[in-house]
Design a protein around this motif. Structure first.
Motif, PDB file in Angstrom:
ATOM      1  N   LYS A  81       0.838  -1.210   0.000  1.00 36.38           N
ATOM      2  CA  LYS A  81       0.000   0.000   0.000  1.00 36.38           C
ATOM      3  C   LYS A  81       0.869   1.254   0.000  1.00 36.38           C
ATOM      4  O   LYS A  81       0.659   2.185  -0.774  1.00 36.38           O
ATOM      5  N   GLN A  82       1.866   1.248   0.891  1.00 35.40           N
ATOM      6  CA  GLN A  82       2.737   2.407   1.057  1.00 35.40           C
ATOM      7  C   GLN A  82       3.549   2.647  -0.223  1.00 35.40           C
ATOM      8  O   GLN A  82       3.632   3.786  -0.696  1.00 35.40           O
ATOM      9  N   ALA A  83       4.112   1.584  -0.782  1.00 41.35           N
ATOM     10  CA  ALA A  83       4.928   1.716  -1.997  1.00 41.35           C
ATOM     11  C   ALA A  83       4.082   2.273  -3.141  1.00 41.35           C
ATOM     12  O   ALA A  83       4.522   3.170  -3.876  1.00 41.35           O
TER      13      ALA A  83
ATOM     14  N   ALA B 226       2.587   6.722  -6.766  1.00 43.15           N
ATOM     15  CA  ALA B 226       1.519   7.472  -7.435  1.00 43.15           C
ATOM     16  C   ALA B 226       1.974   8.905  -7.749  1.00 43.15           C
ATOM     17  O   ALA B 226       1.488   9.524  -8.701  1.00 43.15           O
ATOM     18  N   GLY B 227       2.939   9.413  -6.963  1.00 46.88           N
ATOM     19  CA  GLY B 227       3.417  10.782  -7.168  1.00 46.88           C
ATOM     20  C   GLY B 227       4.591  10.862  -8.141  1.00 46.88           C
ATOM     21  O   GLY B 227       5.120  11.943  -8.390  1.00 46.88           O
ATOM     22  N   TRP B 228       5.041   9.743  -8.664  1.00 45.47           N
ATOM     23  CA  TRP B 228       6.189   9.737  -9.579  1.00 45.47           C
ATOM     24  C   TRP B 228       5.754  10.034 -11.008  1.00 45.47           C
ATOM     25  O   TRP B 228       4.572   9.913 -11.333  1.00 45.47           O
ATOM     26  N   PRO B 229       6.719  10.374 -11.883  1.00 50.29           N
ATOM     27  CA  PRO B 229       6.371  10.624 -13.289  1.00 50.29           C
ATOM     28  C   PRO B 229       5.704   9.382 -13.904  1.00 50.29           C
ATOM     29  O   PRO B 229       6.006   8.257 -13.487  1.00 50.29           O
ATOM     30  N   PRO B 230       4.819   9.592 -14.868  1.00 49.48           N
ATOM     31  CA  PRO B 230       4.076   8.485 -15.464  1.00 49.48           C
ATOM     32  C   PRO B 230       5.008   7.411 -16.024  1.00 49.48           C
ATOM     33  O   PRO B 230       6.063   7.728 -16.582  1.00 49.48           O
TER      34      PRO B 230
ATOM     35  N   LEU C 195      -3.425  -1.129  -5.580  1.00 49.16           N
ATOM     36  CA  LEU C 195      -3.422  -0.413  -6.863  1.00 49.16           C
ATOM     37  C   LEU C 195      -4.626   0.521  -6.953  1.00 49.16           C
ATOM     38  O   LEU C 195      -4.505   1.687  -7.340  1.00 49.16           O
ATOM     39  N   ALA C 196      -5.790  -0.001  -6.563  1.00 53.66           N
ATOM     40  CA  ALA C 196      -7.022   0.782  -6.682  1.00 53.66           C
ATOM     41  C   ALA C 196      -6.965   2.035  -5.809  1.00 53.66           C
ATOM     42  O   ALA C 196      -7.273   3.138  -6.273  1.00 53.66           O
ATOM     43  N   VAL C 197      -6.522   1.870  -4.562  1.00 55.81           N
ATOM     44  CA  VAL C 197      -6.484   3.007  -3.629  1.00 55.81           C
ATOM     45  C   VAL C 197      -5.502   4.081  -4.109  1.00 55.81           C
ATOM     46  O   VAL C 197      -5.769   5.280  -4.022  1.00 55.81           O
ATOM     47  N   SER C 198      -4.342   3.637  -4.647  1.00 58.20           N
ATOM     48  CA  SER C 198      -3.312   4.607  -5.047  1.00 58.20           C
ATOM     49  C   SER C 198      -3.558   5.169  -6.447  1.00 58.20           C
ATOM     50  O   SER C 198      -3.046   6.226  -6.798  1.00 58.20           O
TER      51      SER C 198
END
Ligand code: C2E
Ligand code: MG
Ligand code: MG
Length: 282
Positions: A100-102, A107-111, A137-140
């Protein structure tokens, strides 16, 4: 206690009780209790280590590495607590937290930037594993194609069809499966036929010893094996330009190691990815 000692040494051995074994067992139990408290108190953190494409020199993603920031023991490395967490079953909630944490950090990294997470056999065997991956995956909001799960050879040696089914199910969603520490386990190549992996990570002990001509031959053979099978090969533990040069010449696809970047805090990793992306635009 003699039984535990034998089991911890890989079974198929015999051990007589020796004075001192009780102290070891007590220390292990204390560690397991401490780990449980640590999870409740959120004492675990993830660091991130970059992985580059050797040919382009570009960062393609990072691996999440767990650390335990204990108020009494100091910063504890995963090699000193993962086995205990596996024995006690705590690895299941702990591993779920790591996933979850990873994902939330990535999610904030470049696409397109990939995030690799280590998962242990005990975790995959638990009934809820696939659901916890999908939920992370869904949550992030991170797409499945950006997530890589690092498993070890022992997972594929597991005869259980359920484990293979779980991995297949996740792979069908677009998640990549990487074989970590390749070359150190039983290295029975049979399982590469039973389960197609997306990536092989050559164990860092081979890279460390790559000056030796026999070791270099083994490394080149693994790289060739990957190329033939269409599997990405990543070299772990790359510490010198000379090692990177040998790997480049051998056609190795990706590299990870202190030369490329040390494991670092989430904020530092985000900064590194941002500056790299900016310098590419310039
Ligand atoms: P790994 O998955 O093979 O991770 C790579 C290890 O190599 C990391 O050690 C990393 O710090 C180290 N390393 C990277 N580059 C170099 C280098 O150039 N030279 C040398 N000498 N070492 C390098 P770390 O962080 O201590 O992790 C050890 C192991 O603990 C990992 O090996 C992995 O198997 C396990 N682990 C880490 N995080 C997790 C986790 O969240 N879940 C599970 N189940 N296991 C984890
Ligand atoms: Mg790994
Ligand atoms: Mg490894």
């Amino acid at each position: 206690m003699a039984l535990y000692s034998g089991k911890s040494e890989g079974r198929n051995v015999y051990r007589f009780f020796e004075p001192g074994m009780d102290a070891l067992v007590r220390a292990r139990l204390a560690l397991e209790t401490d780990l449980e408290t640590a999870l409740k108190r959120r004492e675990f953190v993830l660091e991130f280590q970059p992985i580059t494409n050797i040919a382009s020199g570009k960062i393609v993603g990072a691996e999440a590495l767990m650390r335990w920031n204990s108020p009494t023991r100091g910063l504890v490395a995963p090699d000193d607590f993962i086995a205990a967490a596996e024995d006690s079953g705590l690895i299941v909630p702990l591993g779920e937290w790591a996933l979850k944490q990873a994902c939330s950090v990535a999610a904030g990294w470049p696409p397109g930037m990939r995030i690799a997470v280590n998962v242990s056999a005990v975790q995959i065997r638990s009934a809820d594993f696939a659901r916890s991956v999908i939920s992370a995956l869904a949550v992030s909001g991170v797409p499945a194609s950006r997530l890589e799960l690092e498993i070890t050879e022992t997972v594929l040696m597991d005869e259980s069809e359920r484990v293979l089914k779980t991995l297949r199910q996740l792979r069908e969603l677009g998640i990549r499966i990487a074989l970590d520490d390749f070359g150190t386990g039983y290295s029975s190549l049979g399982y590469l036929r039973r389960f197609p992996v997306d990536k092989i990570k050559i164990d860092r002990s081979f890279i460390h010893d790559i000056d030796n001509k026999d070791t270099a031959a083994i490394v080149r053979t693994i790289i060739g094996l990957g190329a033939e099978l269409g599997i990405t090969v990543t070299a772990e533990g790359v510490e010198t330009e000379a090692q990177l040069d040998i790997l480049r010449k051998a056609g190795c696809v990706e590299a990870q190691g202190f030369l490329i970047g040390m494991p670092s805090k989430a904020a530092d990793m985000a900064r590194l990815l941002k500056t790299r992306a900016a310098s590419r635009r310039a």
